[in-house]
Design an enzyme around this catalytic site. Structure first.
Site, mmCIF file in Angstrom:
data_model
loop_
_atom_site.group_PDB
_atom_site.id
_atom_site.type_symbol
_atom_site.label_atom_id
_atom_site.label_comp_id
_atom_site.label_asym_id
_atom_site.label_seq_id
_atom_site.Cartn_x
_atom_site.Cartn_y
_atom_site.Cartn_z
ATOM 1 N N LYS A 107 -86.813 23.950 -19.343
ATOM 2 C CA LYS A 107 -85.702 24.306 -20.233
ATOM 3 C C LYS A 107 -85.861 25.776 -20.621
ATOM 4 O O LYS A 107 -86.983 26.236 -20.857
ATOM 5 C CB LYS A 107 -85.744 23.402 -21.477
ATOM 6 C CG LYS A 107 -84.588 23.606 -22.454
ATOM 7 C CD LYS A 107 -84.627 22.588 -23.596
ATOM 8 C CE LYS A 107 -83.473 22.768 -24.572
ATOM 9 N NZ LYS A 107 -83.478 21.767 -25.666
ATOM 10 N N SER A 162 -79.227 19.127 -26.658
ATOM 11 C CA SER A 162 -79.117 20.460 -26.123
ATOM 12 C C SER A 162 -79.764 20.634 -24.744
ATOM 13 O O SER A 162 -79.491 21.618 -24.066
ATOM 14 C CB SER A 162 -79.767 21.452 -27.080
ATOM 15 O OG SER A 162 -81.161 21.208 -27.186
ATOM 16 N N SER A 195 -82.258 16.006 -28.733
ATOM 17 C CA SER A 195 -81.919 16.776 -27.538
ATOM 18 C C SER A 195 -82.661 16.427 -26.252
ATOM 19 O O SER A 195 -82.309 16.949 -25.193
ATOM 20 C CB SER A 195 -82.106 18.264 -27.807
ATOM 21 O OG SER A 195 -81.022 18.725 -28.558
HETATM 22 N N1 GLN Z 1 -77.583 17.842 -31.717
HETATM 23 C C1 GLN Z 1 -78.540 18.200 -32.723
HETATM 24 C C2 GLN Z 1 -78.219 19.579 -33.240
HETATM 25 O O1 GLN Z 1 -77.272 20.158 -32.811
HETATM 26 C C3 GLN Z 1 -79.927 18.129 -32.179
HETATM 27 C C4 GLN Z 1 -80.255 19.246 -31.273
HETATM 28 C C5 GLN Z 1 -81.655 19.217 -30.794
HETATM 29 O O2 GLN Z 1 -82.309 18.171 -30.807
HETATM 30 N N2 GLN Z 1 -82.158 20.377 -30.392
HETATM 31 O O3 GLN Z 1 -78.912 20.095 -34.080
#
Ligand code: GLN
Length: 484
Positions: free
Chosen positions: A76, A151, A175
């Site tokens: 990532k 994400s 995410s």
């Molecule tokens: N969707 C959540 C956010 O926007 C979690 C994102 C994540 O786990 N990095 O904060």
């Protein structure tokens, strides 16, 4: 070759069925062919990959190396990679070449793995659909009208489309698990402190945790073996021995106590997703598990609490991006204030700015007690819910997400609806617990995930419980059409 799991690739490489260089070239060809349509990679590091592959082949020729020697993976783009662009999905870091490696990258390199490239992601990992990336949205290989989740959407789409056998992800509020669910993968969010965060660009430091995304629980175990462990450079890293994650995969789960939280099966959960989760739980009963209804009474507080704490921490973490030291700098600044304002104004996207503003607000002197402090207190109540539940049961099961993948553009104008898609994953981060998502069915052509939450450092059990399901089901073996 691209259809094989990591475990299978590892065996084939050791038996010289093909070389790591051949395997790496095959992956790079698939990336070249399919990435333009899916947009799952921000950077493809072909030359670096081939050099690593040749080094791996040299080790394999001497019968040296471990389970991951010569196995390609994707990182990532939140993990710093020395000499390679590390963008975090943001214009702010579009020109940033990391001067050092994240511990996770260093460990995979040392294990002989081959890095194919850096995957697309929501900007600074803020999002649930991969639509906030400066590099554009990622498409879900199961249905290109759908989001891959976020994400870690690029990692999920790359593995689902067989453009990488596995990838890393990070999970602040879901995410790893939510994109794994939406793309039919197995993804593990480890216990907070189990995997080093050194060199992993910070979003919300009390919640962020790196982990593996792969096709199977067995592959996640192999990846965890490399990722887990104490790191003196991360003050939240826990100095605790790393178990052998593959050793217990085949343990019997007879008598396993499964808790089903009442609150995870109420309004908001799609009926067809609920049916699939019920069917998965029945499968576990056939394997000898015992099911019990439990309650996590503060579940509805998780999303609001998270959207105070995560923005508060991000507003602090992201203050380092000031246009002075590294990253984006605006053209022709008039003075220092203009430099700060325009560099940040132009470098960050809308979602990141929204979070920074919310975070600065809840931390400000007049509102700190009413919002931030209150949220911290509620966070404790949420943790205590899990603590009580895990005294009665071994694991907690439920859906990973309330629906299958939604359409691209469907939720971009309504941040609150977008935030609610993480309702089942966010509480786990607030409590610091480990959880895994695994393929458990489809609605139409779109996959869904079963989430299993465990006690602190109980990753071996989560992997074991997931692996036992994968021995008697075939959801995880399915490949999206056009990517066979
Ligand atoms: N969707 C959540 C956010 O926007 C979690 C994102 C994540 O786990 N990095 O904060």
């Amino acid at each position: 070759m691209h259809t094989k799991t990591i475990a299978e690739l590892s065996r084939a490489l050791k038996q010289r069925e093909f070389s790591s260089e051949e395997l790496t070239r095959a992956c790079l060809r698939r990336i070249e062919k399919h990435n333009p349509a899916l947009n799952c990679y921000i950077s493809v590091t072909g030359e670096r990959a081939l050099a690593q592959a040749r080094a791996a082949d040299a080790s394999l020729a001497k019968n040296e190396g471990g389970a991951l020697t010569g196995v390609p993976i994707a990182q990532k783009d939140i993990f710093c990679t020395k000499g390679v662009k590390t963008s975090c999905g943001s214009r702010m870091l579009d020109n940033f070449i990391a001067p050092y490696d994240a511990t996770t990258v260093e460990r995979f390199d040392a294990a002989g793995a081959v890095m194919l490239g850096k995957t697309n992601m929501d900007e600074f990992a803020m999002g649930s659909s991969n639509e906030t990336s400066f590099y554009g949205a990622v498409k879900n290989p199961w249905d290109t009208a759908a989001v891959p989740g976020g994400s870690s959407g690029g990692s999920a789409a790359a593995v689902a489309a067989r453009l990488a056998p596995a990838a890393t992800g990070t999970d602040t509020g879901g995410s790893i698990r939510q994109p794994a669910a939406l793309c039919n993968l197995t993804g593990l969010k480890p216990t907070y402190g189990r995997v080093s965060r050194y060199g992993m660009i910070a979003f919300a430091s009390s919640l962020d945790q790196g982990g593996p995304m792969a096709r199977t629980a067995e592959d996640c175990a192999l990846l965890m073996q490399v990722m887990a462990g104490f790191d003196v450079r991360d003050s939240t890293s826990v100095d605790k021995p790393v178990p052998d994650y593959t050793a217990t995969l085949n343990d019997s789960i007879k008598g396993l106590k499964i808790g089903l939280p009442r609150e995870y099966f109420g309004a908001g959960l799609d009926g067809k997703v609920a049916q699939a989760i019920d069917a998965a739980v029945k499968e576990y009963e056939k394997l000898g598990a015992v099911v019990k209804e439990i309650s996590l009474p503060n579940t509805s507080l998780a999303v609001p609490v998270y959207y105070v704490i995560a923005p508060a921490e991000c507003s602090s973490n992201l203050s380092r991006f000031d246009g002075v030291r590294y990253g984006y700098r605006c053209k022709d600044p008039q003075d220092l204030l203009d430099l700060y304002e325009r560099s940040r104004g132009e470098g960050f996207g809308a979602e990141v700015k929204r979070r920074i503003m919310v975070g600065a607000y809840v931390l400000s002197a007049g509102y700190y007690d009413a919002y931030y402090l209150k949220a911290q207190k509620l966070r404790r109540l949420i943790s205590d819910d899990f603590k009580r539940a895990l005294e009665q049961v071994d694991v907690i099961m439920g859906p990973t997400a309330p629906t299958v993948a939604f359409n691209l553009g469907e939720k971009t104008d309504d941040p609150v609806t977008m935030y609610l898609s993480d309702i089942y994953t966010i509480a786990v981060n607030l409590a610091g617990l480990p959880a895994i998502s695994l393929p458990a069915g489809f609605v139409g052509q779109r996959p869904l995930g079963l989430q299993i939450i465990g006690n602190y450092f109980d990753e071996p059990r989560l992997l074991n419980v997931a692996h036992q399901y994968q021995k008697v089901t075939d959801w995880h073996t399915r490949t999206p059409k056009g990517f066979e």
